[in-house]
Design a protein around this motif. Structure first.
Motif, PDB file in Angstrom:
ATOM      1  N   ASP A  45      47.844  12.414  54.427  1.00 47.08           N
ATOM      2  CA  ASP A  45      49.212  12.800  54.749  1.00 47.08           C
ATOM      3  C   ASP A  45      49.743  11.820  55.792  1.00 47.08           C
ATOM      4  O   ASP A  45      48.973  11.294  56.611  1.00 47.08           O
ATOM      5  CB  ASP A  45      49.259  14.221  55.313  1.00 47.08           C
ATOM      6  N   ARG A 158      52.494  15.074  45.129  1.00 48.00           N
ATOM      7  CA  ARG A 158      53.105  14.547  46.353  1.00 48.00           C
ATOM      8  C   ARG A 158      54.284  15.412  46.773  1.00 48.00           C
ATOM      9  O   ARG A 158      55.076  15.863  45.946  1.00 48.00           O
ATOM     10  CB  ARG A 158      53.565  13.109  46.113  1.00 48.00           C
ATOM     11  N   GLN A 191      49.522  15.428  48.342  1.00 41.86           N
ATOM     12  CA  GLN A 191      49.675  14.790  49.650  1.00 41.86           C
ATOM     13  C   GLN A 191      51.055  15.108  50.225  1.00 41.86           C
ATOM     14  O   GLN A 191      51.998  15.356  49.486  1.00 41.86           O
ATOM     15  CB  GLN A 191      49.520  13.274  49.512  1.00 41.86           C
ATOM     16  N   ARG A 192      51.145  15.062  51.549  1.00 39.48           N
ATOM     17  CA  ARG A 192      52.415  15.326  52.227  1.00 39.48           C
ATOM     18  C   ARG A 192      52.874  14.073  52.963  1.00 39.48           C
ATOM     19  O   ARG A 192      52.082  13.398  53.622  1.00 39.48           O
ATOM     20  CB  ARG A 192      52.268  16.466  53.240  1.00 39.48           C
ATOM     21  N   ALA A 210      50.462  18.443  58.763  1.00 40.80           N
ATOM     22  CA  ALA A 210      49.151  18.541  58.112  1.00 40.80           C
ATOM     23  C   ALA A 210      48.698  19.995  57.982  1.00 40.80           C
ATOM     24  O   ALA A 210      48.974  20.818  58.847  1.00 40.80           O
ATOM     25  CB  ALA A 210      48.120  17.745  58.912  1.00 40.80           C
ATOM     26  N   ALA A 222      48.649  14.479  60.632  1.00 42.42           N
ATOM     27  CA  ALA A 222      48.934  13.437  59.646  1.00 42.42           C
ATOM     28  C   ALA A 222      48.931  12.078  60.331  1.00 42.42           C
ATOM     29  O   ALA A 222      49.113  11.965  61.550  1.00 42.42           O
ATOM     30  CB  ALA A 222      50.284  13.710  59.002  1.00 42.42           C
TER      31      ALA A 222
END
Length: 825
Positions: A45, A158, A191-192, A210, A222
């Motif tokens: 992230d 994503r 994922q971020r 996160a 992150a």
């Protein structure tokens, strides 16, 4: 993007079609864009903090584009979710994303989903989702409430959160944090990535972004990616050419002739205001001065979808010379032809100002140009402080606070609509969001009890029975129709009840608040959406109008004022004590401060200056707090209560961001007892409990939590009906269940958001050490701006400009007249 040769060896390892697309334009991938791609490829992230025009949106989407440009295409279905705080921003991103996708020939479908999206398209999106979905926190939460959400998001790769600073610290951020926790449970591989141009505290946002483990207490974070530095913005403060800077007012109407000159001299000018009223007011003023009939538009959140889209598209095509707007266009809109940004009135924060400035140019290597228009002399100091902060690269922002329980209740109901759940599993999921990592089993049990039956005092009423726990320990909906009721009423933004403004043919112009419409009768005129309108009638939730030749009023809107940030407040106080720095101020501002220094004193940083003086047969006390309007309003209410108890016969008070003025029939000879910190214990609790503040806060949390519904199939409650319902429930809970979870949530709102009690507590604590009381024979120069507000509390913000301050001439003359020398000198 930065220009390079087509054969530039710095092009990273990109799919050939993307590398060719960059090369054809002579562009290179910027360092921070490449780092965001590397973080995505490593499965991490990431938070990107980069200047406006640095290509943040492309940085967020580059991993997605690479996935679809490779030889092995991702499976069909939702791949990337983009979340933004504004509908307009999602639309703008779609426009700017479609072009490179089409030019590269990528097999990628992009769609938006918001409150403006037709219901048939929403249904189709759930059945056949696009590859990229652009949405808002509220629409995402609703999407997660459908049973098919588990399949819909299972393959999600994503999540991109744009302009994360704009909402992560408030209730919309709470809702998004809970939605991200749910997405992590449905698609742990996703994922971020978060994007922002203005963060004072990146580490806090890294931790917020996160997922949290919730087991060992460790807080993950992150990765942080910092963007390449861009050109410095060019900011100037507009000053009157011949007149002086006004003593009071907020609109900056004095600057309209100069603004028209600037609009004529530039291709496109974006004029920001802090409220919807001011947007309509300034637009009207500009239009009256628009002798050349230049195309000027208006944009704010209460205009209809059609009206907003029409203006946005006109701006995108470069057809407007100027656009007057509110925070509805603060963020990320990529209109590269904007030459100049104008901020009407005080900016209230350096980060907010920097965000708005970035709308001009919108290129990293081009300086953004901005002009600040102060409405009065204190606002000039604030504008100067904000300009200095921008020049120095200093940012400010809101701090994170614990997640709200009313938002948690709404999320629990959304989860129940999607599928039955186990209490322990949902609690673990909720705790994986940093904002709710504090929630223990007992607190969560109280929230579940509330969602289940309204709580102890309300459980006898069938209408509050929403979820039930079966013998298997699983929670599920009490009836299938509860899902529809939830989706009709869910949301975080609680505006005052609104009426649609329509022509007879049904064309909608937007919405005005119910309380404003209640003052209108057929034949009355008002100015809205850039038009003069005459009322024809009011029926149900519609206000029918027709075109008029002139207008008599402008709709006012409720809601909280933008708070002055602590950062700017401190800078203004430092300016007042820096006498050497006054040389860069205009003559009238410098004269004002010099006369204050001569007649009384100037408040030093960390000091609380209090002045007392007689005026007009009353005794006035002014408190120079610099803590913002909300805190000063609360302090005024508390001080007048103490004055009443002490027989000082208070008459009232007025406040601005910098100062509080209280008056009564007896003088305040010692303000210290009125400011003792114990005022925030019993007296504060008693005041908030008895005042409208707690009832208003309860009304909002009752709606957000789903306890009170605004809409039923084919029917919508009026604002009065909602208020009546929540007031009845509030009285019941106060009497029979004072520790109810919504009373707790309402108190959190009333203390933190409505009264700025944290700043108030710091002020009172400071007063015990740094209080300076000056007794004067007449009003001081520094007190004039707040004194001119007396008797005009009901005047809409922005209407109080110089022409309305003529009666204050005597006040100003008294303040600025030097003291008479004693006889014999």
């Amino acid at each position: 993007m930065q220009r390079v040769s087509a054969s530039d060896p710095t092009l990273p390892d990109l799919p050939p079609v993307i590398a060719a697309w960059f090369a054809q334009r002579g562009w290179r991938v910027r360092r921070h864009q490449w780092e965001m791609l590397e973080q995505a490829r490593a499965g991490r992230d990431a938070l990107l903090v980069a200047d406006t025009g640095a290509g943040k949106t492309l940085a967020g989407f580059l991993p997605t584009l690479c996935d679809f440009a490779g030889e092995a295409l991702p499976a069909d279905g939702l791949h990337t979710l983009y979340v933004s705080p504004l509908k307009a921003l999602a639309q703008d991103v779609k426009r700017n994303l479609i072009t490179p996708i089409e030019e590269m020939g990528l097999p990628l479908r992009v769609e938006t989903r918001s409150g403006d999206t037709p219901s048939d398209r929403k249904k189709r999106q759930r059945e056949r989702p696009p590859h990229v979905l652009l949405t808002t926190p509220e629409s995402l939460s609703l999407l997660l409430s459908y049973p098919e959400s588990a399949d819909l998001f299972a393959g999600l790769k994503r999540v991109v959160i744009d302009e994360v600073h704009a909402f992560a610290t408030d209730k919309r951020g709470d809702l998004l944090a809970l939605s991200l926790a749910r997405l992590h449970a449905l698609a742990p591989q996703a994922q971020r990535a978060a994007l922002s141009a203005t963060l004072a505290n990146p580490r806090d946002f890294q931790e917020w972004l996160a997922p949290q483990s919730g087991e060992d207490g460790e807080i993950s974070a992150a990765a942080l990616v910092l963007g390449e530095e861009g050109a410095e913005p060019e900011v100037e403060i507009l000053l009157p050419k011949e007149e002086r800077i006004p003593w009071g007012g907020h609109a900056g109407r004095w600057a309209v002739p100069q603004l028209m000159e600037a609009i004529k001299a530039n291709r496109t000018t974006l004029v920001f205001t802090n409220t919807r009223f001011l947007a309509e007011f300034i637009f009207q003023c500009l239009w009256e001065a628009n002798d050349d009939n230049l195309p000027i538009g208006i944009h704010h959140g209460s205009l209809s979808t059609e009206a907003r889209r029409k203006v946005e598209e006109a701006m995108a095509r470069g057809e407007l010379r100027a656009l007057v707007c509110t925070a509805s266009l603060d963020l990320g809109i990529d209109w590269g032809d904007i030459d100049l940004v104008v901020q009407m009135g005080a900016p209230k924060g350096s980060s907010r100002l920097l965000q708005r400035i970035g709308r001009a140019g919108h290129r990293l290597d081009v300086s953004s140009r901005a002009v600040l228009v102060p409405g009065n002399r204190f606002e000039f100091l604030e504008a100067m402080a904000a300009k200095d902060a921008v020049d120095e690269g200093q940012r400010d922002g809101e701090a994170f606070r614990p997640g709200s329980l009313d938002v948690l209740a709404q999320h629990v109901m959304a989860c129940a609509c999607a599928a039955p759940f186990h209490e322990d599993a949902l609690l673990a999921e909720v705790r994986s969001a940093l904002a709710y990592s504090w929630v223990d089993a007992e607190t969560f049990g109280r929230v579940l009890s509330f969602v289940s039956n309204g709580g102890y005092a309300l459980k006898a009423y069938d209408r509050f029975q929403r979820i039930v726990r079966g013998k298997d320990g699983v929670w599920r909906l009490s009836h299938p129709n509860q899902a529809q009721r939830h989706r009709m009423n869910a949301g975080i933004i609680i505006d005052a009840e609104m009426l649609n403004v329509r022509f007879k043919n049904g064309r909608s112009l937007g919405k005005v608040e119910e309380r404003f419409a209640a003052q209108l009768s057929p034949g009355d005129t008002f100015f809205f959406a850039g038009l003069s309108l005459e009322v024809e009638g009011v029926k149900d939730m519609d206000l029918t109008v027709r075109a008029a030749k002139s207008s008599a009023s402008i709709p006012t809107y409720g809601g909280l004022r933008m708070p002055l940030t602590t950062h700017l407040s401190t800078r203004v106080q430092e300016m007042l004590s820096d006498r050497a720095g006054w040389s860069r101020f205009p003559d009238d501002v410098r004269e004002w401060l010099e006369m204050q220094d001569y007649r009384s004193r100037l408040p030093a940083p960390g000091e609380l200056l209090v002045e007392s003086f007689p005026h007009g047969g009353k005794h006035y006390t002014t408190y120079y707090t610099f803590e913002g309007w909300n805190a000063n309003q609360s302090l005024g209410m508390l001080i007048t209560r103490r004055m009443e108890d002490r027989g000082l016969l208070p008459g009232g008070f007025v406040a601005n961001d910098y100062c509080l003025a209280v008056w009564g029939l007896k003088p305040v000879t010692n303000p210290a007892p009125l400011l003792s910190p114990d005022i925030l214990t019993g007296e504060f609790v008693e005041w908030v409990t008895e005042s409208h503040l707690l009832r208003r806060a309860f009304r909002e949390v009752a709606v957000i939590s789903g306890l009170v519904e605004r809409q039923h199939p084919g029917q919508k409650k009026t604002g009065k009906q909602v208020t009546f319902s929540t007031d009845l429930i509030y009285d019941v809970l106060r009497k029979y269940e004072p520790d109810h979870v919504l009373i707790e949530a309402a108190w959190a709102d009333a203390r933190a958001r409505m009264t700025d009690v944290g700043r108030l507590a710091d002020l009172l604590e400071r007063s015990t050490r740094e209080l300076v009381h000056v007794e004067l024979e007449r009003v001081s120069p520094l007190a004039v701006p707040v004194m001119t507000m007396i008797g005009r509390e009901a005047v809409p913000q922005g209407a109080m400009d110089d022409e309305l301050l003529l009666e204050a001439e005597g006040l100003i003359a008294a303040a600025m007249r030097p003291d008479e020398p004693p006889e014999g000198d």
